[in-house]
Design a protein around this motif. Sequence first.
Motif, short mmCIF file in Angstrom:
data_model
loop_
_atom_site.label_atom_id
_atom_site.label_comp_id
_atom_site.label_asym_id
_atom_site.label_seq_id
_atom_site.Cartn_x
_atom_site.Cartn_y
_atom_site.Cartn_z
N LEU A 55 -1.47 -28.28 25.44
CA LEU A 55 -2.64 -28.56 26.00
C LEU A 55 -2.36 -28.32 27.34
O LEU A 55 -1.37 -28.59 28.05
CB LEU A 55 -2.95 -29.86 25.86
N SER A 56 -3.75 -27.83 28.19
CA SER A 56 -3.51 -27.78 29.71
C SER A 56 -3.72 -29.13 30.48
O SER A 56 -4.20 -29.86 29.78
CB SER A 56 -4.66 -26.73 30.03
N THR A 109 -6.24 -29.80 32.22
CA THR A 109 -7.55 -30.05 32.13
C THR A 109 -8.11 -30.72 30.70
O THR A 109 -8.73 -31.65 30.74
CB THR A 109 -8.26 -28.64 32.36
N SER A 110 -7.35 -30.02 29.88
CA SER A 110 -7.53 -30.59 28.47
C SER A 110 -7.07 -31.95 28.28
O SER A 110 -7.92 -32.85 27.71
CB SER A 110 -7.00 -29.76 27.50
N ILE A 111 -5.98 -32.19 28.67
CA ILE A 111 -5.19 -33.59 28.69
C ILE A 111 -6.22 -34.34 29.54
O ILE A 111 -6.30 -35.86 29.05
CB ILE A 111 -3.97 -33.46 29.34
N ASN A 140 -9.58 -34.32 30.10
CA ASN A 140 -10.47 -34.83 29.03
C ASN A 140 -10.40 -35.80 27.85
O ASN A 140 -11.09 -36.57 27.53
CB ASN A 140 -11.22 -33.38 28.78
N ILE A 141 -9.09 -35.33 27.33
CA ILE A 141 -8.94 -36.24 26.14
C ILE A 141 -8.59 -37.73 26.52
O ILE A 141 -8.97 -38.42 25.81
CB ILE A 141 -7.68 -35.63 25.49
#
Length: 197
Positions: A147-148, A150-152, A154-155
Amino acid sequence: MPRVIIWSECQFTKLAIKEIISKKLPYVNGVIFFNRDDEVNLYTKDYLIIDPSGGGFHKCYEFLNENINVLDPERILIISSEVDMLMLGLLLKKQFKFLKKKKGLSEIVSAIQQFIQLQNMTSNKESFDYKITKMEEKVLVMMMSGLSVTSISNILKLSVKTVSVHKCNSLRKIGVDASSSSALFFLHKHAVGNRIT
């Protein structure tokens, strides 16, 4: 009688470990060199000695991940650096036996004997005290899952900056740099995003 399976990218390591076992542990049924293309069935009672050094880190992780339900973690000995061992432990949520790469020959012989006799060997938890917080560990494991930042963010519902700070802190604490096999695992296998400096 037990089998010992050796997984390593290094031919010298494989031959050296086989020599140690054949001279010191005559009750072992056989020493098998394992390559990913081999048709070797792994059993719970096998002993597995792994050297994930160099570019073999991601192959080692994949191999362990595929076989972790078959093998007994108590019967897995990983010869590696502390950083690689910590990352394997975090990724797989298992504790393994561990032998630091830069030990002297007599210490290696003794450690392999202890391991195959299932005597006191160092486990992951005893070896590493990096003082990584729970959030830093969570971010690190999510990064290792590909995961990037940014993805982390968001999560976890955290800002990108906060996630970046957790990432940098955890990598600094465990001493990952661009020359380590773990960093190569991050950068090439999982395309983590920001460069590790």
